[in-house]
Every structure is written in structure tokens, then in C-alpha cells.
Design a protein around this motif. Sequence first.
Motif, mmCIF file in Angstrom:
data_model
loop_
_atom_site.group_PDB
_atom_site.id
_atom_site.type_symbol
_atom_site.label_atom_id
_atom_site.label_comp_id
_atom_site.label_asym_id
_atom_site.label_seq_id
_atom_site.Cartn_x
_atom_site.Cartn_y
_atom_site.Cartn_z
ATOM 1 N N MET A 88 0.802 -1.198 0.000
ATOM 2 C CA MET A 88 0.000 0.000 0.000
ATOM 3 C C MET A 88 0.844 1.260 0.000
ATOM 4 S SD MET A 88 -3.423 -0.462 0.462
ATOM 5 C CE MET A 88 -4.455 -1.811 0.876
ATOM 6 N N LYS A 89 2.049 1.163 0.493
ATOM 7 C CA LYS A 89 2.860 2.373 0.611
ATOM 8 C C LYS A 89 3.225 2.955 -0.755
ATOM 9 C CE LYS A 89 7.252 -0.057 1.085
ATOM 10 N NZ LYS A 89 8.409 -0.286 1.931
ATOM 11 N N TYR A 90 3.064 2.168 -1.817
ATOM 12 C CA TYR A 90 3.403 2.654 -3.149
ATOM 13 C C TYR A 90 2.251 3.420 -3.801
ATOM 14 C CZ TYR A 90 7.408 -0.377 -2.573
ATOM 15 O OH TYR A 90 8.544 -0.966 -2.098
ATOM 16 N N ILE A 122 -7.573 6.587 -2.528
ATOM 17 C CA ILE A 122 -8.959 7.038 -2.448
ATOM 18 C C ILE A 122 -9.766 6.490 -3.619
ATOM 19 C CG2 ILE A 122 -10.446 9.077 -2.599
ATOM 20 C CD1 ILE A 122 -8.090 10.570 -1.117
ATOM 21 N N GLU A 123 -9.211 6.564 -4.812
ATOM 22 C CA GLU A 123 -9.900 6.053 -6.000
ATOM 23 C C GLU A 123 -10.134 4.546 -5.908
ATOM 24 O OE1 GLU A 123 -8.011 7.359 -9.636
ATOM 25 O OE2 GLU A 123 -7.741 9.376 -8.802
ATOM 26 N N VAL A 124 -9.111 3.824 -5.457
ATOM 27 C CA VAL A 124 -9.247 2.368 -5.317
ATOM 28 C C VAL A 124 -10.312 2.034 -4.283
ATOM 29 C CG1 VAL A 124 -8.061 0.278 -4.542
ATOM 30 C CG2 VAL A 124 -6.911 1.849 -6.095
ATOM 31 N N TYR A 125 -10.328 2.768 -3.190
ATOM 32 C CA TYR A 125 -11.328 2.545 -2.138
ATOM 33 C C TYR A 125 -12.742 2.724 -2.691
ATOM 34 C CZ TYR A 125 -14.094 3.225 2.069
ATOM 35 O OH TYR A 125 -15.064 3.133 3.039
ATOM 36 N N HIS A 126 -12.982 3.844 -3.371
ATOM 37 C CA HIS A 126 -14.309 4.086 -3.925
ATOM 38 C C HIS A 126 -14.679 3.054 -4.989
ATOM 39 C CE1 HIS A 126 -15.414 7.700 -1.811
ATOM 40 N NE2 HIS A 126 -14.228 8.215 -2.055
ATOM 41 N N ARG A 127 -13.734 2.674 -5.796
ATOM 42 C CA ARG A 127 -13.997 1.671 -6.841
ATOM 43 C C ARG A 127 -14.314 0.303 -6.235
ATOM 44 N NH1 ARG A 127 -15.963 1.076 -11.658
ATOM 45 N NH2 ARG A 127 -14.679 -0.066 -13.117
ATOM 46 N N ALA A 139 -13.254 -7.685 3.335
ATOM 47 C CA ALA A 139 -11.936 -7.682 3.972
ATOM 48 C C ALA A 139 -10.975 -6.760 3.213
ATOM 49 C CB ALA A 139 -11.367 -9.097 4.048
ATOM 50 N N PHE A 140 -11.072 -6.741 1.888
ATOM 51 C CA PHE A 140 -10.231 -5.858 1.075
ATOM 52 C C PHE A 140 -10.607 -4.401 1.309
ATOM 53 C CE2 PHE A 140 -9.431 -3.717 -3.108
ATOM 54 C CZ PHE A 140 -8.048 -3.730 -3.026
ATOM 55 N N ILE A 141 -11.905 -4.136 1.355
ATOM 56 C CA ILE A 141 -12.373 -2.774 1.614
ATOM 57 C C ILE A 141 -11.930 -2.322 3.001
ATOM 58 C CG2 ILE A 141 -14.433 -1.334 1.928
ATOM 59 C CD1 ILE A 141 -15.732 -3.035 -0.325
ATOM 60 N N ASP A 142 -12.001 -3.217 3.978
ATOM 61 C CA ASP A 142 -11.543 -2.895 5.337
ATOM 62 C C ASP A 142 -10.051 -2.585 5.350
ATOM 63 O OD1 ASP A 142 -14.110 -3.263 6.276
ATOM 64 O OD2 ASP A 142 -13.715 -5.273 7.091
ATOM 65 N N LEU A 193 -8.296 -1.319 2.864
ATOM 66 C CA LEU A 193 -8.160 0.016 2.285
ATOM 67 C C LEU A 193 -8.568 1.091 3.283
ATOM 68 C CD1 LEU A 193 -9.637 -0.721 -1.250
ATOM 69 C CD2 LEU A 193 -7.219 -0.381 -0.691
ATOM 70 N N ALA A 194 -9.667 0.853 3.987
ATOM 71 C CA ALA A 194 -10.143 1.818 4.983
ATOM 72 C C ALA A 194 -9.121 1.988 6.097
ATOM 73 C CB ALA A 194 -11.488 1.371 5.547
ATOM 74 N N ALA A 195 -8.477 0.898 6.511
ATOM 75 C CA ALA A 195 -7.452 0.975 7.550
ATOM 76 C C ALA A 195 -6.261 1.807 7.078
ATOM 77 C CB ALA A 195 -7.007 -0.428 7.946
ATOM 78 N N GLU A 196 -5.904 1.661 5.819
ATOM 79 C CA GLU A 196 -4.797 2.449 5.271
ATOM 80 C C GLU A 196 -5.172 3.928 5.189
ATOM 81 O OE1 GLU A 196 -0.999 3.328 3.827
ATOM 82 O OE2 GLU A 196 -1.755 1.516 4.797
ATOM 83 N N LEU A 197 -6.412 4.213 4.810
ATOM 84 C CA LEU A 197 -6.881 5.595 4.798
ATOM 85 C C LEU A 197 -6.794 6.196 6.199
ATOM 86 C CD1 LEU A 197 -9.966 5.171 2.466
ATOM 87 C CD2 LEU A 197 -8.010 6.644 1.996
ATOM 88 N N LYS A 198 -7.208 5.420 7.180
ATOM 89 C CA LYS A 198 -7.153 5.887 8.573
ATOM 90 C C LYS A 198 -5.710 6.108 9.010
ATOM 91 C CE LYS A 198 -8.756 4.808 13.200
ATOM 92 N NZ LYS A 198 -9.491 3.880 14.051
#
Length: 45
Positions: A1-3, A10-15, A24-27, A29-34
Motif C-alpha cells: 500500500m505504501k506505493y 482514495i480512487e481504489v477505495y471508492h472503486r 476484507a479488502f475494503i476494510d 483500504l479503509a485501515a490504510e486511509l485511517k
Amino acid sequence: MKYLSDQMLIEVYHRAIDLQLDSAFIDLLAAELKEREIRIGQVSA
């Protein structure tokens, strides 16, 4: 995710939500956003 840039994350999360991908994948992404202190309510879709 660091790349991923913040904007790309944000785009990947919304998509992922639009495509109803695995929760689990959405979670993940949400954890990385947080972690990056990006509030989902503040970003535009």
C-alpha cells in the motif's frame, strides 16, 4: 500500500465499494486511509 499515492488509494477505495469487492479488502483500504489520516467523509467520489 505504501506505493499508492493518497489520491490513488482514495480512487481504489471508492472503486472497491462500487464493485462490491470483498469486505476484507475494503476494510484493508479503509485501515490504510485511517493510517494516513484521510477521512473518508472528506474525500469526493
